[in-house]
Scaffold this active site. Structure first.
Site, PDB file in Angstrom:
ATOM      1  CB  VAL A 188      -0.899   0.028   1.208  1.00  0.00           C
ATOM      2  CG1 VAL A 188      -2.033   0.924   0.963  1.00  0.00           C
ATOM      3  CG2 VAL A 188      -1.512  -1.384   1.533  1.00  0.00           C
ATOM      4  CD  GLU A 208       5.668  -7.272  -3.052  1.00  0.00           C
ATOM      5  OE1 GLU A 208       5.652  -6.175  -2.678  1.00  0.00           O
ATOM      6  OE2 GLU A 208       5.838  -8.226  -2.622  1.00  0.00           O
ATOM      7  CB  ALA A 273       7.012   0.960   1.750  1.00  0.00           C
ATOM      8  CB  VAL A 274       9.228  -4.286   3.869  1.00  0.00           C
ATOM      9  CG1 VAL A 274      10.040  -4.183   2.362  1.00  0.00           C
ATOM     10  CG2 VAL A 274      10.011  -3.933   4.845  1.00  0.00           C
ATOM     11  CB  ALA A 324      -6.878   5.210  10.667  1.00  0.00           C
ATOM     12  CG  HIS A 448     -28.011   8.882 -15.374  1.00  0.00           C
ATOM     13  ND1 HIS A 448     -27.210   8.150 -16.062  1.00  0.00           N
ATOM     14  CD2 HIS A 448     -28.143   9.887 -16.737  1.00  0.00           C
ATOM     15  CE1 HIS A 448     -26.605   8.307 -17.423  1.00  0.00           C
ATOM     16  NE2 HIS A 448     -27.425   9.243 -17.652  1.00  0.00           N
TER      17      HIS A 448
HETATM   18  P1  FAD Z   1      -0.930   5.015  15.854  1.00  0.00           P
HETATM   19  O1  FAD Z   1      -1.585   5.863  15.037  1.00  0.00           O
HETATM   20  O2  FAD Z   1       0.457   4.455  15.561  1.00  0.00           O
HETATM   21  O3  FAD Z   1      -0.648   5.960  17.348  1.00  0.00           O
HETATM   22  C1  FAD Z   1      -0.050   5.176  18.387  1.00  0.00           C
HETATM   23  C2  FAD Z   1       0.328   6.384  19.342  1.00  0.00           C
HETATM   24  O4  FAD Z   1       0.798   5.938  20.663  1.00  0.00           O
HETATM   25  C3  FAD Z   1       1.557   7.214  18.576  1.00  0.00           C
HETATM   26  O5  FAD Z   1       1.152   8.590  18.734  1.00  0.00           O
HETATM   27  C4  FAD Z   1       2.664   6.844  19.766  1.00  0.00           C
HETATM   28  O6  FAD Z   1       3.533   8.063  19.785  1.00  0.00           O
HETATM   29  C5  FAD Z   1       1.918   6.629  20.953  1.00  0.00           C
HETATM   30  N1  FAD Z   1       2.638   5.865  21.973  1.00  0.00           N
HETATM   31  C6  FAD Z   1       3.330   4.502  21.534  1.00  0.00           C
HETATM   32  N2  FAD Z   1       3.960   3.988  22.736  1.00  0.00           N
HETATM   33  C7  FAD Z   1       3.709   4.862  23.610  1.00  0.00           C
HETATM   34  C8  FAD Z   1       3.810   4.789  24.937  1.00  0.00           C
HETATM   35  N3  FAD Z   1       4.453   3.561  25.700  1.00  0.00           N
HETATM   36  N4  FAD Z   1       3.318   5.800  25.976  1.00  0.00           N
HETATM   37  C9  FAD Z   1       2.686   6.719  25.318  1.00  0.00           C
HETATM   38  N5  FAD Z   1       2.438   6.814  23.973  1.00  0.00           N
HETATM   39  C10 FAD Z   1       3.035   5.893  23.142  1.00  0.00           C
HETATM   40  N6  FAD Z   1      -4.846   3.718   7.548  1.00  0.00           N
HETATM   41  C11 FAD Z   1      -6.025   4.160   6.918  1.00  0.00           C
HETATM   42  O7  FAD Z   1      -6.801   3.687   7.269  1.00  0.00           O
HETATM   43  N7  FAD Z   1      -6.123   4.886   5.838  1.00  0.00           N
HETATM   44  C12 FAD Z   1      -4.823   5.503   5.254  1.00  0.00           C
HETATM   45  O8  FAD Z   1      -5.026   6.242   4.129  1.00  0.00           O
HETATM   46  C13 FAD Z   1      -3.720   5.205   5.729  1.00  0.00           C
HETATM   47  N8  FAD Z   1      -2.742   5.738   5.149  1.00  0.00           N
HETATM   48  C14 FAD Z   1      -1.535   5.515   5.839  1.00  0.00           C
HETATM   49  C15 FAD Z   1      -0.072   5.932   5.252  1.00  0.00           C
HETATM   50  C16 FAD Z   1       0.907   6.019   5.516  1.00  0.00           C
HETATM   51  C17 FAD Z   1       2.343   6.515   5.095  1.00  0.00           C
HETATM   52  C18 FAD Z   1       1.018   5.144   7.007  1.00  0.00           C
HETATM   53  C19 FAD Z   1       2.515   4.820   7.314  1.00  0.00           C
HETATM   54  C20 FAD Z   1       0.203   4.508   7.642  1.00  0.00           C
HETATM   55  C21 FAD Z   1      -1.285   4.830   7.074  1.00  0.00           C
HETATM   56  N9  FAD Z   1      -2.520   4.262   7.576  1.00  0.00           N
HETATM   57  C22 FAD Z   1      -3.445   4.313   7.110  1.00  0.00           C
HETATM   58  C23 FAD Z   1      -2.215   3.150   8.650  1.00  0.00           C
HETATM   59  C24 FAD Z   1      -2.703   4.118   9.828  1.00  0.00           C
HETATM   60  O9  FAD Z   1      -1.897   5.239  10.081  1.00  0.00           O
HETATM   61  C25 FAD Z   1      -2.610   3.297  11.184  1.00  0.00           C
HETATM   62  O10 FAD Z   1      -3.354   2.055  10.912  1.00  0.00           O
HETATM   63  C26 FAD Z   1      -3.061   4.051  12.400  1.00  0.00           C
HETATM   64  O11 FAD Z   1      -2.444   5.040  12.880  1.00  0.00           O
HETATM   65  C27 FAD Z   1      -3.148   3.059  13.578  1.00  0.00           C
HETATM   66  O12 FAD Z   1      -3.669   3.731  14.670  1.00  0.00           O
HETATM   67  P2  FAD Z   1      -3.131   3.455  16.231  1.00  0.00           P
HETATM   68  O13 FAD Z   1      -3.805   4.556  17.001  1.00  0.00           O
HETATM   69  O14 FAD Z   1      -3.220   2.089  16.552  1.00  0.00           O
HETATM   70  O15 FAD Z   1      -1.700   3.834  16.179  1.00  0.00           O
HETATM   71  P1  NAI Z   2       2.326  -3.663   3.097  1.00  0.00           P
HETATM   72  O1  NAI Z   2       2.388  -5.089   3.856  1.00  0.00           O
HETATM   73  O2  NAI Z   2       1.190  -3.193   2.480  1.00  0.00           O
HETATM   74  O3  NAI Z   2       3.198  -4.211   1.854  1.00  0.00           O
HETATM   75  C1  NAI Z   2       4.748  -4.573   2.028  1.00  0.00           C
HETATM   76  C2  NAI Z   2       5.294  -5.055   0.955  1.00  0.00           C
HETATM   77  O4  NAI Z   2       6.750  -5.290   0.798  1.00  0.00           O
HETATM   78  C3  NAI Z   2       4.430  -6.437   0.473  1.00  0.00           C
HETATM   79  O5  NAI Z   2       3.976  -6.618  -0.488  1.00  0.00           O
HETATM   80  C4  NAI Z   2       5.688  -7.490   0.883  1.00  0.00           C
HETATM   81  O6  NAI Z   2       5.642  -8.628  -0.040  1.00  0.00           O
HETATM   82  C5  NAI Z   2       6.977  -6.681   0.207  1.00  0.00           C
HETATM   83  N1  NAI Z   2       8.077  -7.017   0.900  1.00  0.00           N
HETATM   84  C6  NAI Z   2       8.299  -7.299   2.231  1.00  0.00           C
HETATM   85  N2  NAI Z   2       9.624  -7.693   2.419  1.00  0.00           N
HETATM   86  C7  NAI Z   2      10.171  -7.312   1.291  1.00  0.00           C
HETATM   87  C8  NAI Z   2      11.503  -7.180   0.966  1.00  0.00           C
HETATM   88  N3  NAI Z   2      12.659  -7.588   1.785  1.00  0.00           N
HETATM   89  N4  NAI Z   2      11.984  -6.939  -0.556  1.00  0.00           N
HETATM   90  C9  NAI Z   2      10.928  -6.488  -1.446  1.00  0.00           C
HETATM   91  N5  NAI Z   2       9.640  -6.651  -1.049  1.00  0.00           N
HETATM   92  C10 NAI Z   2       9.317  -6.952   0.293  1.00  0.00           C
HETATM   93  O7  NAI Z   2       3.087  -2.783   3.946  1.00  0.00           O
HETATM   94  P2  NAI Z   2       3.268  -1.252   3.893  1.00  0.00           P
HETATM   95  O8  NAI Z   2       3.110  -0.902   2.414  1.00  0.00           O
HETATM   96  O9  NAI Z   2       4.560  -0.739   4.563  1.00  0.00           O
HETATM   97  O10 NAI Z   2       2.023  -0.538   4.774  1.00  0.00           O
HETATM   98  C11 NAI Z   2       1.986  -0.954   6.255  1.00  0.00           C
HETATM   99  C12 NAI Z   2       0.666  -0.806   6.564  1.00  0.00           C
HETATM  100  O11 NAI Z   2       0.081   0.427   6.771  1.00  0.00           O
HETATM  101  C13 NAI Z   2      -0.449  -1.652   5.729  1.00  0.00           C
HETATM  102  O12 NAI Z   2      -0.647  -2.855   6.145  1.00  0.00           O
HETATM  103  C14 NAI Z   2      -1.553  -0.762   5.444  1.00  0.00           C
HETATM  104  O13 NAI Z   2      -2.626  -1.265   6.375  1.00  0.00           O
HETATM  105  C15 NAI Z   2      -1.148   0.398   6.168  1.00  0.00           C
HETATM  106  N6  NAI Z   2      -1.459   1.726   5.228  1.00  0.00           N
HETATM  107  C16 NAI Z   2      -2.621   1.791   4.808  1.00  0.00           C
HETATM  108  C17 NAI Z   2      -3.026   2.789   3.631  1.00  0.00           C
HETATM  109  C18 NAI Z   2      -4.405   2.734   3.333  1.00  0.00           C
HETATM  110  O14 NAI Z   2      -5.546   2.396   4.122  1.00  0.00           O
HETATM  111  N7  NAI Z   2      -4.674   3.624   2.187  1.00  0.00           N
HETATM  112  C19 NAI Z   2      -1.775   3.613   3.159  1.00  0.00           C
HETATM  113  C20 NAI Z   2      -0.451   3.115   3.737  1.00  0.00           C
HETATM  114  C21 NAI Z   2      -0.418   2.293   4.604  1.00  0.00           C
END
Ligand code: FAD
Ligand code: NAI
Length: 473
Positions: A188, A208, A273-274, A324, A448
Site C-alpha cells: 500500500v 516487490e 516500505a515492507v 485507522a 444519473h
Molecule cells: P498510531 O497511529 O501509531 O498511534 C499510536 C500512538 O501511541 C503514537 O502517537 C505513539 O507516539 C504513541 N505511543 C506509543 N507508545 C507509547 C507509550 N509507551 N506511551 C505513550 N504513547 C505511546 N490507514 C488508513 O486507514 N487509511 C490510510 O489512508 C492510511 N494511510 C497511511 C499512510 C502511511 C504513510 C502510513 C505509515 C500509515 C497509513 N495508515 C492508513 C495506517 C494508519 O496510520 C494506522 O493504521 C493508524 O495510525 C493506527 O492507529 P493506532 O492508534 O493504532 O496507532
Molecule cells: P504492506 O504489507 O502493504 O506491503 C509490504 C510489501 O512489501 C508486501 O507486498 C511485501 O511482499 C513486500 N516485501 C516485504 N519484504 C520485502 C523485501 N525484503 N523486498 C521486497 N519486498 C518486500 O506494507 P506497507 O506498504 O509498508 O504498509 C504498512 C501498513 O500501513 C499496511 O498494512 C496498511 O494497512 C497501512 N497503510 C494503509 C494505507 C491505506 O489504507 N490506504 C496506506 C498506507 C499504509
C-alpha cells in the site's frame, strides 16, 4: 484514580478516550510525542506521518500531473507549468498541524485529561509515566487501553539512514524530487508514495518480493491495476528480493535477486516500505499475564481484552488490518464494554482502500478466498468504460465487481478499481451491514449520471439483469 487510562493518542487511542469520557468515565490519554513546548501531539501515525500527509501529497501530485498530462484533452493548455515543491509540502504540514491541534481541542472539549510521556503498565492498575525530562509519575486507573500503534519494519539489507534510505515518514519530506527513486515493497505505501513521486517527475522502480502483485486484492484488480500502473510509468519488478544496498556519494546502489539472477540498480533515494511492526515492546511489565504473538502483536480476544481483564489493546498493536478506521472502531467498542454496554466489532466488514489513481477499494471476500473456503458464489462486473459519467470525467479505467452467495444472493464482497472506488465500496458496505442481496442493490435507484451507477449495474449483472452491458446468458 482514573476509570480509563489510554496509552497512545493515535486514531485508536484518542477515539477510545473521547468515547470513554462521553460515557461518563474519568479518562486520561498518555502520548509520548511532544512539540517544542513540551505539549503532547495527538493523532498518532495517521495524522502526523500517515493517512493525512500522504493523502495531501497524493492530491497535490495528482493535480500537478493532471495539469501537465491530462488537461490538453479537455482543450486546456497550460504553458509554463511549474512545480513548487516547498509550497506543496507547506500545505501538507499546515493540514497536519490543523488536524492534530483539532484532536487536542476535541480531547479538552470531551474532558479527557492529556498526559505527556512514555507509559508502562507496572501493575494491572498502575501505570508509570516518564516525561521528556525523565521525570517519573505513577498514575492509578481501573482500566488501561493499550493503543501504542506500529512502526516501519527495518530490513538488514537496507537499513534506514534517514537521508538516502528512508521509511514512509522520510518519503513524505523530500526537499527535491529525486531523479531516480527506488521503492522496496509494492504494498500500500509503496504504491501510494511511489505514485506521488512518479507524478512529480521521479523515475520510480518498485521492487516487490512476491510474484503476485497486490496478493491481498481480487485477482482481476491485481491484473488490471498492474497493467495500469506500468502504463503510468511505474517500473514494477515482481518476484524481486532485495539482497543488499550501499550508500555512495551519488546515491544508493541496490542489488536484488530476480529469477535467480542478481540485478543491480542505482537510485538517488530509496524508500523502504515492507510492512509495519506493532509497538508492543516495553509497554507492560513482564510479570503481567499478557501475551505477545510471534509477530509482536499483543494477544486479545474478539473484544480486544488481553489476558488481564482490566487491560485492553486496540489498533495496530493487535491482530487485524493496520487501518485507522479499524483501530477507531475497536476504541469505541472497548470504551462501551468498559462502561458496561454490549458492543462488538464486525471484523468481516472492514473496508480497504489504496489511494492510487485510479483508486482500489474492497470490502468482504474476494473470489480466491471464497474458493478456498468452498463457498459457492456468483459474480457481476461492470466496466467504467460503459459508464457515461466515468467517460465524461475522463476516468473510464477499471470496473466494479459484486460477488454474492450462489443460493441466497447475499452480497459477500465488492471490489472496485476506478473513480471514487472508496466511496462506492462504502455504499456497498452499508448495504452489506444490513444483509443486502445483489437483487436489493439492483432494486435501488441510483442518480444519473454518477460513477456509482457502475455498482448498480454490477449488482444487476450478478443475476444477468444488467441494462448497459451484455449479460452472461
Ligand atoms: P498510531 O497511529 O501509531 O498511534 C499510536 C500512538 O501511541 C503514537 O502517537 C505513539 O507516539 C504513541 N505511543 C506509543 N507508545 C507509547 C507509550 N509507551 N506511551 C505513550 N504513547 C505511546 N490507514 C488508513 O486507514 N487509511 C490510510 O489512508 C492510511 N494511510 C497511511 C499512510 C502511511 C504513510 C502510513 C505509515 C500509515 C497509513 N495508515 C492508513 C495506517 C494508519 O496510520 C494506522 O493504521 C493508524 O495510525 C493506527 O492507529 P493506532 O492508534 O493504532 O496507532
Ligand atoms: P504492506 O504489507 O502493504 O506491503 C509490504 C510489501 O512489501 C508486501 O507486498 C511485501 O511482499 C513486500 N516485501 C516485504 N519484504 C520485502 C523485501 N525484503 N523486498 C521486497 N519486498 C518486500 O506494507 P506497507 O506498504 O509498508 O504498509 C504498512 C501498513 O500501513 C499496511 O498494512 C496498511 O494497512 C497501512 N497503510 C494503509 C494505507 C491505506 O489504507 N490506504 C496506506 C498506507 C499504509
Amino acid at each position: 484514580m482514573y476509570d480509563v487510562l489510554v496509552i497512545g493518542g493515535g486514531p485508536a487511542g484518542y477515539v477510545a478516550a473521547i468515547k470513554a469520557s462521553q460515557l461518563g468515565l474519568k479518562t486520561a490519554c498518555v502520548e509520548k510525542e511532544v512539540n517544542d513546548s513540551g505539549k503532547a501531539v495527538y493523532g498518532g501515525t495517521c495524522l502526523n506521518v500517515g493517512c493525512i500527509p500522504s493523502k495531501s501529497l497524493l492530491d497535490s501530485s495528482h493535480r500537478y500531473h493532471d495539469a501537465k498530462k491530462h488537461l490538453e484533452v479537455h482543450g486546456i493548455d497550460i504553458p509554463n507549468l511549474n512545480l513548487n515543491l516547498k509550497k506543496m509540502m507547506d500545505r501538507k504540514n499546515k493540514i497536519v498541524s490543523q488536524l492534530t491541534g483539532g484532536i487536542t481541542g476535541l480531547l479538552t472539549t470531551n474532558k479527557v485529561t492529556p498526559i505527556e510521556g512514555m507509559a508502562k503498565i507496572i501493575e494491572p492498575t498502575k501505570v508509570l509515566i516518564t516525561n521528556a525530562k525523565g521525570e517519573e509519575e505513577i498514575v492509578e486507573t481501573k482500566n488501561v487501553i493499550i493503543a501504542t500503534g506500529s512502526s516501519p519494519i527495518e530490513i538488514p539489507s537496507a537499513k534506514f539512514d534517514n537521508k538516502l534510505i528512508v521509511d514512509s515518514t522520510g518519503a513524505l519530506e523530500f526537499e527535491e524530487v529525486p531523479e531516480k527513486l527506488g521503492v522496496i515493497g509494492g504494498g500500500v505505501i509503496g504504491l501510494e508514495l511511489g505514485s506521488v513521486w512518479s507524478r512529480l517527475g521521479s523515475e520510480v522502480t518498485v521492487i516487490e518480493a512476491m510474484d503476485d502483485f497486490l496478493f491481498m486484492a481480487d485477482k482481476d484488480i491485481s491484473r488490471d491495476s498492474l497493467k495500469e500502473f506500468k502504463k503510468q510509468g511505474l517500473n514494477i519488478e515482481l518476484g524481486s528480493m532485495l539482497t543488499a544496498s550501499k550508500v555512495t556519494k551519488k546515491g544508493v546502489e541496490v542489488t536484488f535477486l530476480k529469477n535467480d539472477e542478481d540485478v543491480s540498480e542505482s537510485f538517488d533515494k530509496l524508500i523502504v516500505a515492507v510492512g509495519r511492526k506493532p509497538n508492543s515492546e516495553g509497554i507492560f511489565d513482564e510479570s503481567l499475564e499478557i501475551n505477545i504473538d510471534q509477530k509482536g502483536f499483543i494477544e486479545v480476544d474478539e473484544f480486544c481484552q488481553t489476558g488481564v481483564s482490566n487491560i485492553w489493546a486496540i489498533g495496530d498493536v493487535v491482530r487485524g488490518p493496520m487501518l485507522a478506521h479499524k483501530g477507531s472502531e475497536e476504541g469505541v467498542m472497548v470504551a462501551e464494554r468498559i462502561a458496561g454496554k454490549f458492543a462488538e466489532m464486525n471484523y468481516a466488514l472492514v473496508p480497504s482502500v489504496i489511494y492510487t489513481h485510479p483508486e482500489i477499494a474492497w470490502v468482504g471476500k474476494n473470489e480466491s478466498e471464497l474458493k478456498e473456503e468452498g463457498i459457492d458464489y456468483k459474480t457481476g462486473k461492470f466496466p467504467f468504460a460503459a459508464s457515461g459519467r466515468a467517460l465524461a470525467v475522463d476516468q473510464a479505467t477499471g470496473f466494479v465487481k459484486v460477488i454474492s452467495d450462489k443460493k441466497t444472493d447475499t452480497i459477500l464482497g465488492v471490489h472496485v478499481f476506478g473513480p471514487s472506488a472508496a466511496e462506492i465500496v462504502q455504499q456497498a458496505l452499508i448495504s452489506m451491514e444490513f444483509g443486502a442481496s445483489s437483487e436489493d442493490l439492483g432494486l435501488t435507484i441510483f442518480s444519473h449520471p454518477t460513477v456509482s451507477e457502475a455498482l448498480h449495474e454490477a449488482a444487476l449483472s450478478v443475476n444477468n439483469q444488467a441494462i448497459h452491458i451484455g449479460n452472461k446468458k
